[in-house]
Design a protein around this motif. Structure first.
Motif, short mmCIF file in Angstrom:
data_model
loop_
_atom_site.label_atom_id
_atom_site.label_comp_id
_atom_site.label_asym_id
_atom_site.label_seq_id
_atom_site.Cartn_x
_atom_site.Cartn_y
_atom_site.Cartn_z
N ASP A 1 -58.50 -43.18 15.54
CA ASP A 1 -58.09 -44.23 14.60
C ASP A 1 -58.64 -43.98 13.20
O ASP A 1 -57.95 -44.20 12.20
N ALA A 2 -59.88 -43.50 13.11
CA ALA A 2 -60.49 -43.27 11.80
C ALA A 2 -59.71 -42.22 11.01
O ALA A 2 -59.44 -42.41 9.81
N GLU A 3 -59.32 -41.13 11.67
CA GLU A 3 -58.64 -40.07 10.93
C GLU A 3 -57.17 -40.40 10.67
O GLU A 3 -56.61 -39.99 9.65
N VAL A 4 -56.55 -41.15 11.55
CA VAL A 4 -55.17 -41.60 11.31
C VAL A 4 -55.14 -42.62 10.18
O VAL A 4 -54.29 -42.55 9.27
N ILE B 1 -66.60 -39.25 8.84
CA ILE B 1 -66.33 -40.62 9.29
C ILE B 1 -67.58 -41.49 9.09
O ILE B 1 -67.50 -42.61 8.58
N GLU B 2 -68.72 -40.94 9.46
CA GLU B 2 -69.98 -41.68 9.34
C GLU B 2 -70.27 -42.05 7.88
O GLU B 2 -70.73 -43.16 7.59
N ARG B 3 -70.01 -41.13 6.98
CA ARG B 3 -70.37 -41.34 5.57
C ARG B 3 -69.22 -41.88 4.72
O ARG B 3 -69.38 -42.11 3.52
N GLY B 4 -68.04 -42.05 5.34
CA GLY B 4 -66.92 -42.66 4.64
C GLY B 4 -66.30 -41.80 3.56
O GLY B 4 -65.77 -42.31 2.57
N TRP B 5 -66.33 -40.48 3.76
CA TRP B 5 -65.69 -39.60 2.78
C TRP B 5 -64.19 -39.87 2.76
O TRP B 5 -63.55 -40.05 3.80
N ARG B 6 -63.62 -39.88 1.57
CA ARG B 6 -62.20 -40.21 1.41
C ARG B 6 -61.38 -38.95 1.15
O ARG B 6 -61.86 -37.98 0.55
N LEU B 7 -60.14 -39.00 1.61
CA LEU B 7 -59.21 -37.90 1.36
C LEU B 7 -58.84 -37.84 -0.12
O LEU B 7 -59.02 -38.82 -0.85
N PRO B 8 -58.31 -36.71 -0.58
CA PRO B 8 -57.90 -36.61 -1.98
C PRO B 8 -56.86 -37.67 -2.34
O PRO B 8 -56.09 -38.13 -1.49
N GLU B 9 -56.83 -38.05 -3.60
CA GLU B 9 -55.85 -39.03 -4.07
C GLU B 9 -54.47 -38.38 -4.18
O GLU B 9 -54.36 -37.20 -4.52
N PRO B 10 -53.41 -39.15 -3.93
CA PRO B 10 -52.05 -38.61 -4.05
C PRO B 10 -51.74 -38.18 -5.48
O PRO B 10 -52.32 -38.69 -6.44
N ALA C 1 -62.31 -34.08 12.81
CA ALA C 1 -63.01 -34.67 13.95
C ALA C 1 -62.15 -34.60 15.22
O ALA C 1 -62.67 -34.39 16.32
N ILE C 2 -60.85 -34.78 15.06
CA ILE C 2 -59.93 -34.65 16.21
C ILE C 2 -59.85 -33.20 16.65
O ILE C 2 -60.00 -32.87 17.82
N MET C 3 -59.62 -32.31 15.67
CA MET C 3 -59.44 -30.90 16.01
C MET C 3 -60.70 -30.31 16.63
O MET C 3 -60.63 -29.43 17.49
N GLY C 4 -61.87 -30.81 16.20
CA GLY C 4 -63.12 -30.33 16.78
C GLY C 4 -63.30 -30.75 18.22
O GLY C 4 -64.28 -30.34 18.86
N ARG C 5 -62.38 -31.55 18.75
CA ARG C 5 -62.44 -31.99 20.15
C ARG C 5 -61.29 -31.44 20.98
O ARG C 5 -61.49 -31.10 22.15
#
Length: 543
Positions: free
Chosen positions: A180-183, A112-121, A75-79
């Protein structure tokens, strides 16, 4: 009447029909490197995630997950990314480049809208890595190190994470809720973030219970220039100005503001001045428009908002309410030379946007770390001369952009992981580039690009609302489907349909596409000539 044996259409009826021995060359399926992938400083597999996005629906999440395998900030990079992938896009030679950046933003916003989560560590390795600086490079390194199972602590001198994404890029380009959402997604993986904590000695910090360190201090010190000035002249640097605005301060600029410089920061400073109430914002640049380092879109949007440009001009003196400018002209090498012709420009304040530097005091005196021309010397894997201390982003010799910084963070994480394990980083050979000449563009339908709408220039004047809007589902899907899948098979069945010998076999298994039955392939090359994406090539027959 029975057909003669030699011309039967049943290719499996007799060994006599196996005509592959006639070949001198054979066709093979290949995966060439799409130019968009090759041009991406963050190392994204652009064509791969566009392929997933072309499906729409559930394909969007698969596309997003393919992006965050290389870059946690869609989302950041797309801006804020200036999309070199689009400059390299083969479709640009046909009509217009695919709007890769706009589709990436759509996917990032949807996540961000749908709350997708990053992969688990991954499983805990027991190793701890210190990251100095919570800008794009430091955050990216922390993300990938955490996925690899390492413990990560980020120390950031500012009160909030983001680096120049927060303190240098205005909100009208990057809304803070998106940042803030992506950080926060990265921090939620278990990364320890210590804000308001500056690191003054990299060597001492490494000895504080860490096994390795990644230094990612941003260029947050504005370069100065000697300009003779009266005691009442008001001058400040652009980095300080933009930082202050983000911190809630309102710099005293007056109604007429001159910005000295020609980069993207100069455009941001002038556009910010307009939003803070300046009736006149003028960018003074000593070269021509063609030589200006600011990206075209920045200059275009600034002009829409009423920012004026003074080309081939330099500031000779600053006094209260007035500047003395000297006209420049280019010599035979294209370098600006003074002409002695002076003129005056009304200005209540001068904002210097002449570039930025890093504060490298944290590496002073560290054995093995060399600094030259304001940057840290590093090897190909971003390790300094001090084993275990790596550096990237603005601190090292490279183009200074968010995308490059993210790429450094990703690369450094892999190198740090290998170093902690006592291994050498894996070198991956790049395949042949998929050039425009390898494509058969006749098969691609005409499809005009979907451009993102902008907020009307009048409505931008007194606020920091986001200027560029995003795609909706329909336009994002259309734009993704404009991708020509350069160099990679997308199972169009063209080779299957045009082969005169029925030598192309559809495998029909997940992840597999076709194979060539060499008993019947004569090496005519029709499949190669008719492959839309250039994913088949002829090679000499092996005797």
């Amino acid at each position: 009447m029975e057909k003669p044996f030699a011309i039967t259409l049943d290719v499996g009826s007799s060994l006599a029909n196996k005509t592959g021995t006639w070949r001198t060359d054979r066709a093979v399926y290949v995966d060439r490197l799409p130019p968009c992938n090759h041009a991406c400083p963050a190392g994204e597999a652009v064509q791969a995630w566009l392929y997933e996005a072309e499906e729409g629906g559930e394909g969007y999440e698969r596309a997003w997950r393919r992006i965050v395998a290389d870059n946690p900030f869609p989302a950041i990079m797309g801006r804020v990314c200036y999309h070199p992938c689009e400059t390299a896009c083969n479709r640009g030679q046909l009509d217009e480049a695919v709007g890769i950046n706009s589709v990436e933003r759509f996917l990032g916003d949807l996540a961000i809208e749908r709350g997708w989560r990053l992969p688990e560590p991954g499983s805990d390795t027991g190793k701890r890595v210190l990251v100095v600086g919570a800008g794009p490079s430091g955050l990216a390194a922390a993300y990938f190190l955490r996925l690899l199972g390492h413990g990560v602590t980020i120390r950031e001198a500012e009160p909030a994470a983001g680096g120049m994404m927060r303190w240098g890029i205005p909100r009208y380009r990057l809304p803070r809720d998106v940042l803030d959402a992506e950080v926060n997604r990265i921090i939620d993986l278990g990364v320890e973030l210590e804000t308001g904590v500056g690191v003054t000695d990299a060597e001492a910090a490494l000895e504080d219970g860490f096994d390795a360190a990644f230094l990612a201090v941003g260029a947050q010190i504005g370069k100065r220039a000697y300009i003779p000035a009266g005691t009442a002249a008001r001058m400040l640097d652009a980095v300080t100005m933009l930082h202050g605005v983000e911190a809630g301060e309102r710099p005293l600029l007056g109604r007429r503001v001159a910005v000295y410089g020609g980069g993207d920061t100069a455009m941001d400073a002038a556009r910010t001045a307009k939003r803070l109430g300046a009736s006149d914002a003028v960018v003074v640049y000593r070269r021509t428009r063609e030589q200006m380092p600011a990206h075209e879109v920045e200059l275009e949007e600034a002009s829409e908002e009423g920012v004026r440009m003074r080309w081939l001009s330099t500031i000779k003196r600053a006094d209260e309410g007035r500047l003395t400018l000297e006209r420049m002209e280019l010599d035979e090498t294209g370098f600006p030379q003074p002409t002695g012709e002076l003129e005056e420009l009304d200005a209540d304040a001068v904002v210097l946007a002449l570039g930025q530097e890093c504060d490298l005091s944290l590496v002073e005196g560290v054995p093995g770390i060399d600094v030259e021309d304001g940057v840290v010397d590093v090897g190909s894997e971003l390790m300094t001369g001090r084993p275990g201390i790596f550096a990237g982003g603005d601190m090292v010799p490279a183009e200074r952009s968010v995308t490059v910084a993210v790429g450094h963070g990703h690369r450094a994480a892999g190198a740090i992981d290998a170093w902690l394990r006592g291994e050498e980083p894996t070198e991956v050979a790049e395949p042949e580039l998929a050039s425009f000449e390898t494509l058969n563009t006749w098969y691609y339908a005409d499809a005009d690009r979907m451009h993102r709408p902008r907020l009307d220039a009048v409505r931008r004047q007194d606020n920091f609302d986001e200027v560029v809007a995003g795609h909706d589902d329909e336009t994002a899907l259309f734009e993704a489907r404009r991708c020509m899948s350069c160099g990679n098979c997308f199972s169009c069945d063209n080779c299957f349909g045009v082969c005169p010998d029925n030598a192309v076999i559809k495998l029909g298994r997940p992840g597999e596409r076709y194979e060539i039955d060499l008993d019947f392939c004569k090496g005519c090359g029709i499949c190669v000539a008719e492959c839309p994406s250039g994913a088949i090539q002829m090679v000499p027959e092996q005797i």
